[in-house]
Design a protein around this motif. Structure first.
Motif, mmCIF file in Angstrom:
data_model
loop_
_atom_site.group_PDB
_atom_site.id
_atom_site.type_symbol
_atom_site.label_atom_id
_atom_site.label_comp_id
_atom_site.label_asym_id
_atom_site.label_seq_id
_atom_site.Cartn_x
_atom_site.Cartn_y
_atom_site.Cartn_z
ATOM 1 N N MET A 181 0.915 -1.259 -0.143
ATOM 2 C CA MET A 181 0.003 0.027 -0.016
ATOM 3 C C MET A 181 0.900 1.290 0.113
ATOM 4 N N PRO A 182 0.339 2.221 -0.612
ATOM 5 C CA PRO A 182 1.173 3.628 -0.391
ATOM 6 C C PRO A 182 1.425 4.148 0.810
ATOM 7 N N MET A 183 2.609 4.914 1.033
ATOM 8 C CA MET A 183 3.032 5.377 2.254
ATOM 9 C C MET A 183 3.931 6.323 2.040
ATOM 10 N N THR A 184 4.324 7.443 3.232
ATOM 11 C CA THR A 184 5.235 8.491 3.024
ATOM 12 C C THR A 184 6.466 7.847 2.961
ATOM 13 N N ASP A 185 7.334 8.814 2.523
ATOM 14 C CA ASP A 185 8.722 8.546 2.336
ATOM 15 C C ASP A 185 9.019 8.282 3.966
ATOM 16 N N ALA A 186 8.792 8.992 4.850
ATOM 17 C CA ALA A 186 8.969 9.057 6.252
ATOM 18 C C ALA A 186 8.687 7.892 6.724
ATOM 19 N N THR A 187 7.703 7.137 6.609
ATOM 20 C CA THR A 187 7.314 5.861 6.984
ATOM 21 C C THR A 187 8.160 4.680 6.314
ATOM 22 N N GLY A 188 8.248 4.821 5.031
ATOM 23 C CA GLY A 188 9.061 3.910 4.218
ATOM 24 C C GLY A 188 10.560 3.644 4.844
ATOM 25 N N LYS A 189 11.127 4.995 5.094
ATOM 26 C CA LYS A 189 12.318 4.905 5.604
ATOM 27 C C LYS A 189 12.526 4.267 7.125
ATOM 28 N N LYS A 190 11.667 3.966 7.871
ATOM 29 C CA LYS A 190 11.418 3.213 8.985
ATOM 30 C C LYS A 190 11.082 1.773 8.946
ATOM 31 N N GLU A 192 -2.108 5.771 -7.198
ATOM 32 C CA GLU A 192 -3.628 5.580 -7.245
ATOM 33 C C GLU A 192 -3.944 3.898 -7.212
ATOM 34 N N ILE A 193 -4.723 3.610 -6.285
ATOM 35 C CA ILE A 193 -4.766 2.030 -5.923
ATOM 36 C C ILE A 193 -5.928 1.646 -6.777
ATOM 37 N N SER A 194 -5.736 0.618 -7.658
ATOM 38 C CA SER A 194 -6.860 -0.056 -8.382
ATOM 39 C C SER A 194 -6.857 -1.331 -8.170
ATOM 40 N N GLU A 195 -7.882 -2.009 -8.899
ATOM 41 C CA GLU A 195 -8.201 -3.410 -8.635
ATOM 42 C C GLU A 195 -7.064 -4.400 -9.024
ATOM 43 N N LEU A 196 -6.152 -3.781 -9.871
ATOM 44 C CA LEU A 196 -4.991 -4.675 -10.427
ATOM 45 C C LEU A 196 -3.988 -4.936 -9.273
ATOM 46 N N SER A 197 -3.356 -6.283 -9.595
ATOM 47 C CA SER A 197 -2.321 -6.476 -8.517
ATOM 48 C C SER A 197 -1.060 -5.506 -8.615
ATOM 49 N N ARG A 198 -0.568 -4.846 -7.345
ATOM 50 C CA ARG A 198 0.335 -4.240 -7.538
ATOM 51 C C ARG A 198 1.821 -4.712 -7.188
ATOM 52 N N ARG A 199 2.573 -4.714 -8.348
ATOM 53 C CA ARG A 199 3.834 -5.530 -8.197
ATOM 54 C C ARG A 199 5.075 -4.798 -9.046
ATOM 55 N N PHE A 200 6.119 -4.569 -8.106
ATOM 56 C CA PHE A 200 7.310 -4.267 -8.493
ATOM 57 C C PHE A 200 8.339 -4.937 -7.929
ATOM 58 N N ALA A 201 9.312 -5.403 -8.910
ATOM 59 C CA ALA A 201 10.457 -6.401 -8.341
ATOM 60 C C ALA A 201 11.878 -5.822 -8.833
#
Length: 211
Positions: free
Chosen positions: A78-87, A191-200
């Motif tokens: 799910m989307p998150m802020t940089d501040a959250t992601g860094k932790k 933006e979140i859609s019904e499609l699977s969110r994937r990035f590797a």
């Protein structure tokens, strides 16, 4: 037809039916495995280029790339802020790896650490954030602040291929090591859609020896 022939016929029929059942069970298991794998890869994951290590040798010079774990999987994409992601610090939310050098004589190893996109990614480069830290005296410090996946347009002089994102670079002139920690998350404005969110991505280390 005597009784013995009848029994043989019945046994052959039963064996054929048993083989049919076994084949159907095997096919069902294979289909199940494919389905499970298909579901599992719809999340984020990091993986190294090789599962052991890479070694570049020239006389008494070697560069080793090792990983503490085989990879990382983020299931809550799910989307998150940089501040959250860094932790992010939970199990499977970051990827640690190390580069080691052993040098004898007057020589230098220049290296580049990069991330290569792999597989069928449903997120765009701008929808993903990467963040790299380096350990110093037991404390991880930023060496690359959060940024979107940014591929280079041509191969570097060290040999890092086009299309990958360079995360860091450095040099060794003796016996030394560097320890990294990599995180990746979905950008805040995605933006979140019904499609699977994937990035590797998988981590690459390219090196060039100067004597």
């Amino acid at each position: 037809m005597n009784m013995k022939e009848i029994n043989n016929t019945e046994n052959n029929t039963e064996n054929k039916e048993s083989k049919k059942v076994n084949i159907l069970v095997v096919l069902a298991l294979l289909i199940l495995i494919v389905v499970v794998i298909g579901v599992a890869i719809t999340s984020f994951f990091f993986t190294t280029k090789n599962q052991t290590h890479n070694t570049i040798n020239s006389g008494n010079i070697s560069l080793q790339y090792t990983e503490d774990t085989n990879g990382i999987t983020i299931t809550d994409a799910m989307p998150m802020t940089d501040a959250t992601g860094k932790k992010l610090s939970g199990i499977g939310e970051y990827f640690d790896f190390s580069i080691l050098s052993t040098i004898s004589g007057n020589a230098k190893i220049d290296y580049e650490v990069s991330a290569e996109k792999v597989g069928d990614c449903t997120l765009t480069n701008d929808e993903v954030r990467l963040y790299l830290e380096e350990e110093n005296n037991g404390i991880y410090e930023s060496v690359m602040e959060p940024k979107s996946f940014t591929p280079i347009s041509e191969q570097t002089s060290i040999g890092t291929p086009e299309g990958v994102m360079i995360l860091d670079s450095g040099s060794f002139t003796g016996n030394d090591d560097v320890h990294y920690r990599l995180r990746m998350w979905v950008a805040e404005d995605t933006e979140i859609s019904e499609l699977s969110r994937r990035f590797a991505v998988q981590v690459l280390v390219n090196a060039k020896i100067e004597t």
